[in-house]
Design a protein around this motif. Structure first.
Motif, PDB file in Angstrom:
ATOM      1  N   LYS A  93      -1.469   2.233 -19.578  1.00  0.00           N
ATOM      2  CA  LYS A  93      -1.331   0.822 -19.214  1.00  0.00           C
ATOM      3  C   LYS A  93      -0.356   0.601 -18.062  1.00  0.00           C
ATOM      4  CE  LYS A  93      -2.580  -0.945 -23.784  1.00  0.00           C
ATOM      5  NZ  LYS A  93      -2.209  -1.826 -24.915  1.00  0.00           N
ATOM      6  N   SER A  94      -0.116   1.635 -17.274  1.00  0.00           N
ATOM      7  CA  SER A  94       0.794   1.475 -16.135  1.00  0.00           C
ATOM      8  C   SER A  94       0.199   0.555 -15.080  1.00  0.00           C
ATOM      9  CB  SER A  94       1.112   2.838 -15.523  1.00  0.00           C
ATOM     10  OG  SER A  94      -0.078   3.480 -15.084  1.00  0.00           O
ATOM     11  N   GLY A  95      -1.140   0.529 -14.965  1.00  0.00           N
ATOM     12  CA  GLY A  95      -1.780  -0.318 -13.949  1.00  0.00           C
ATOM     13  C   GLY A  95      -1.431  -1.778 -14.127  1.00  0.00           C
ATOM     14  N   ASP A  96      -1.439  -2.254 -15.364  1.00  0.00           N
ATOM     15  CA  ASP A  96      -1.097  -3.658 -15.616  1.00  0.00           C
ATOM     16  C   ASP A  96       0.325  -3.967 -15.163  1.00  0.00           C
ATOM     17  OD1 ASP A  96      -3.581  -4.143 -16.759  1.00  0.00           O
ATOM     18  OD2 ASP A  96      -2.902  -3.594 -18.774  1.00  0.00           O
ATOM     19  N   LYS A  97       1.244  -3.066 -15.511  1.00  0.00           N
ATOM     20  CA  LYS A  97       2.655  -3.306 -15.181  1.00  0.00           C
ATOM     21  C   LYS A  97       2.901  -3.244 -13.681  1.00  0.00           C
ATOM     22  CE  LYS A  97       7.282  -1.926 -16.648  1.00  0.00           C
ATOM     23  NZ  LYS A  97       8.069  -1.119 -17.596  1.00  0.00           N
ATOM     24  N   ILE A  98       2.269  -2.300 -13.001  1.00  0.00           N
ATOM     25  CA  ILE A  98       2.475  -2.147 -11.559  1.00  0.00           C
ATOM     26  C   ILE A  98       1.848  -3.314 -10.810  1.00  0.00           C
ATOM     27  CG2 ILE A  98       1.897  -0.717  -9.550  1.00  0.00           C
ATOM     28  CD1 ILE A  98       2.081   1.729 -11.455  1.00  0.00           C
ATOM     29  N   ALA A  99       0.640  -3.719 -11.220  1.00  0.00           N
ATOM     30  CA  ALA A  99      -0.027  -4.848 -10.557  1.00  0.00           C
ATOM     31  C   ALA A  99       0.816  -6.112 -10.694  1.00  0.00           C
ATOM     32  CB  ALA A  99      -1.413  -5.049 -11.161  1.00  0.00           C
ATOM     33  N   LYS A 100       1.344  -6.342 -11.896  1.00  0.00           N
ATOM     34  CA  LYS A 100       2.174  -7.521 -12.117  1.00  0.00           C
ATOM     35  C   LYS A 100       3.445  -7.468 -11.282  1.00  0.00           C
ATOM     36  CE  LYS A 100       4.420 -10.143 -15.816  1.00  0.00           C
ATOM     37  NZ  LYS A 100       4.692 -10.225 -17.287  1.00  0.00           N
ATOM     38  N   VAL A 150       0.838  -1.199   0.000  1.00  0.00           N
ATOM     39  CA  VAL A 150       0.000   0.000   0.000  1.00  0.00           C
ATOM     40  C   VAL A 150       0.872   1.247   0.000  1.00  0.00           C
ATOM     41  CG1 VAL A 150      -1.635   1.364   1.340  1.00  0.00           C
ATOM     42  CG2 VAL A 150      -1.998  -1.084   1.060  1.00  0.00           C
ATOM     43  N   ARG A 151       1.907   1.239   0.817  1.00  0.00           N
ATOM     44  CA  ARG A 151       2.808   2.397   0.895  1.00  0.00           C
ATOM     45  C   ARG A 151       3.492   2.654  -0.445  1.00  0.00           C
ATOM     46  NH1 ARG A 151       8.221   2.832   4.677  1.00  0.00           N
ATOM     47  NH2 ARG A 151       8.614   5.070   4.346  1.00  0.00           N
ATOM     48  N   ALA A 152       3.980   1.591  -1.085  1.00  0.00           N
ATOM     49  CA  ALA A 152       4.670   1.733  -2.377  1.00  0.00           C
ATOM     50  C   ALA A 152       3.717   2.244  -3.449  1.00  0.00           C
ATOM     51  CB  ALA A 152       5.272   0.385  -2.787  1.00  0.00           C
ATOM     52  N   ILE A 153       2.505   1.698  -3.472  1.00  0.00           N
ATOM     53  CA  ILE A 153       1.548   2.088  -4.510  1.00  0.00           C
ATOM     54  C   ILE A 153       1.047   3.518  -4.285  1.00  0.00           C
ATOM     55  CG2 ILE A 153      -0.770   1.590  -5.403  1.00  0.00           C
ATOM     56  CD1 ILE A 153      -0.002  -1.409  -5.000  1.00  0.00           C
ATOM     57  N   GLN A 154       0.918   3.899  -3.035  1.00  0.00           N
ATOM     58  CA  GLN A 154       0.542   5.286  -2.747  1.00  0.00           C
ATOM     59  C   GLN A 154       1.625   6.255  -3.228  1.00  0.00           C
ATOM     60  OE1 GLN A 154      -0.210   5.247   1.463  1.00  0.00           O
ATOM     61  NE2 GLN A 154      -2.236   4.290   1.243  1.00  0.00           N
ATOM     62  N   LYS A 166      -5.427  -6.117 -10.526  1.00  0.00           N
ATOM     63  CA  LYS A 166      -5.714  -4.712 -10.762  1.00  0.00           C
ATOM     64  C   LYS A 166      -6.805  -4.215  -9.815  1.00  0.00           C
ATOM     65  CE  LYS A 166      -5.750  -2.797 -14.764  1.00  0.00           C
ATOM     66  NZ  LYS A 166      -6.067  -2.419 -16.157  1.00  0.00           N
ATOM     67  N   TYR A 167      -7.734  -5.107  -9.458  1.00  0.00           N
ATOM     68  CA  TYR A 167      -8.775  -4.720  -8.500  1.00  0.00           C
ATOM     69  C   TYR A 167      -8.141  -4.357  -7.150  1.00  0.00           C
ATOM     70  CZ  TYR A 167     -12.701  -5.030  -5.284  1.00  0.00           C
ATOM     71  OH  TYR A 167     -13.628  -4.754  -4.299  1.00  0.00           O
ATOM     72  N   THR A 168      -7.202  -5.199  -6.725  1.00  0.00           N
ATOM     73  CA  THR A 168      -6.512  -4.925  -5.456  1.00  0.00           C
ATOM     74  C   THR A 168      -5.678  -3.660  -5.560  1.00  0.00           C
ATOM     75  OG1 THR A 168      -6.407  -7.297  -4.968  1.00  0.00           O
ATOM     76  CG2 THR A 168      -4.879  -5.857  -3.776  1.00  0.00           C
ATOM     77  N   LEU A 169      -5.031  -3.495  -6.710  1.00  0.00           N
ATOM     78  CA  LEU A 169      -4.208  -2.301  -6.931  1.00  0.00           C
ATOM     79  C   LEU A 169      -5.024  -1.034  -6.693  1.00  0.00           C
ATOM     80  CD1 LEU A 169      -1.582  -0.935  -8.071  1.00  0.00           C
ATOM     81  CD2 LEU A 169      -2.651  -1.105 -10.321  1.00  0.00           C
ATOM     82  N   TYR A 170      -6.187  -0.945  -7.355  1.00  0.00           N
ATOM     83  CA  TYR A 170      -6.993   0.261  -7.243  1.00  0.00           C
ATOM     84  C   TYR A 170      -7.663   0.383  -5.876  1.00  0.00           C
ATOM     85  CZ  TYR A 170      -6.059   0.965 -12.160  1.00  0.00           C
ATOM     86  OH  TYR A 170      -5.414   1.180 -13.355  1.00  0.00           O
ATOM     87  N   SER A 171      -7.854  -0.760  -5.188  1.00  0.00           N
ATOM     88  CA  SER A 171      -8.381  -0.672  -3.820  1.00  0.00           C
ATOM     89  C   SER A 171      -7.341  -0.062  -2.894  1.00  0.00           C
ATOM     90  CB  SER A 171      -8.805  -2.067  -3.316  1.00  0.00           C
ATOM     91  OG  SER A 171      -7.671  -2.886  -3.072  1.00  0.00           O
ATOM     92  N   TYR A 172      -6.058  -0.351  -3.177  1.00  0.00           N
ATOM     93  CA  TYR A 172      -4.996   0.257  -2.372  1.00  0.00           C
ATOM     94  C   TYR A 172      -4.961   1.763  -2.596  1.00  0.00           C
ATOM     95  CZ  TYR A 172      -2.992  -4.349  -1.287  1.00  0.00           C
ATOM     96  OH  TYR A 172      -2.777  -5.619  -0.815  1.00  0.00           O
ATOM     97  N   ILE A 173      -5.215   2.188  -3.829  1.00  0.00           N
ATOM     98  CA  ILE A 173      -5.275   3.622  -4.103  1.00  0.00           C
ATOM     99  C   ILE A 173      -6.478   4.235  -3.393  1.00  0.00           C
ATOM    100  CG2 ILE A 173      -5.526   5.378  -5.898  1.00  0.00           C
ATOM    101  CD1 ILE A 173      -4.190   3.428  -7.843  1.00  0.00           C
ATOM    102  N   ASP A 174      -7.599   3.534  -3.415  1.00  0.00           N
ATOM    103  CA  ASP A 174      -8.797   4.023  -2.733  1.00  0.00           C
ATOM    104  C   ASP A 174      -8.592   4.102  -1.225  1.00  0.00           C
ATOM    105  OD1 ASP A 174     -10.163   4.302  -5.080  1.00  0.00           O
ATOM    106  OD2 ASP A 174     -11.125   2.321  -4.986  1.00  0.00           O
TER     107      ASP A 174
END
Length: 229
Positions: A200-207, A184-188, A213-221
């Motif tokens: 398409k950065s979301g795909d690369k960061i999630a991987k 969460v800290r890194a993604i924030q 990607k759902y979890t990725l954006y939940s961390y942003i939320d």
């Protein structure tokens, strides 16, 4: 002193028809290439009076001369100064009576025997260019103690990779050892620094972080929820 009377310059010392035609062609080409600020003059030294040696001139408005006028003082002094073998003078500065600054070149045309028979003179009015140089110099001048900063030019992919590396370094452990809070800290961090603006950065960061990607954006939320009052 060098004698410029007709008797000493006739025959082999005169510009022949071919030389004159060639010089006229060159003069027209130079004037067309450099525009109306460039005067090009052809002198025939077989003229009876060196003060009337101009046989062809392009853009005579630069110095106000015309066919039938004579060479500049610089050229005339060299011809009359006792130099039997005058040398070309290239890219020198002179000033007209009207205050124009000219960048000039003087080329001596010789017969097959080596005698000077004519002159090709190029006079470029650089007065406006000097004023522009002064104005531009004032705009680009920097303080003498300021050091030039190097700038690395990177593409978008390199930029995203760099941000991901920074986010991992911020947490201080490899992704394989990160827990949920670490990720969460890194993604924030990535969100704050515009990583998700890259296509398409979301795909690369999630991987990279091993999450969906759902979890990725939940961390942003989660970050957005924390920021609410």
């Amino acid at each position: 002193m060098m004698d410029l009377k007709t008797s000493d310059r006739e025959g082999d010392n005169a510009l022949d028809t071919h030389q004159l035609a060639t010089l006229q062609q060159i003069a027209a080409a130079l004037a067309a290439q450099f525009g109306p600020s460039c005067e090009v003059v052809v002198h025939d030294l077989s003229a009876e009076d060196p003060a009337h040696s101009i046989v062809h001139i392009e853009n005579g408005h630069v110095t106000g001369r015309k066919v039938g006028d004579g060479p500049s003082n610089v050229v005339l002094e060299q011809l009359l100064g006792g130099d039997a073998d005058p040398q070309d003078s290239l890219a020198y500065l002179c000033r007209t009576e009207g205050g124009k600054v000219l960048k000039s070149s003087t080329v001596y045309i010789r017969s097959p025997e080596g005698a000077v028979s004519g002159i090709l003179s190029i006079n470029l009015d650089i007065s406006a260019l000097l004023m522009a140089e002064q104005a531009i110099g004032g705009l680009i001048r920097t303080e003498p103690d300021k050091k030039e900063q190097s700038v690395a030019v990177v593409n978008v992919s390199d930029l995203l990779d760099g941000l991901i590396e920074q986010s991992v370094a911020l947490v201080g452990k490899p992704v394989a050892l990160m827990n949920k809070d670490d990720k969460v800290r890194a993604i924030q961090f990535l969100s704050r620094h515009g990583a998700f603006l890259v296509t398409k950065s979301g795909d690369k960061i999630a991987k990279h972080f091993g999450i969906s990607k759902y979890t990725l954006y939940s961390y942003i939320d989660m970050k957005q929820e924390e920021n609410k009052p």
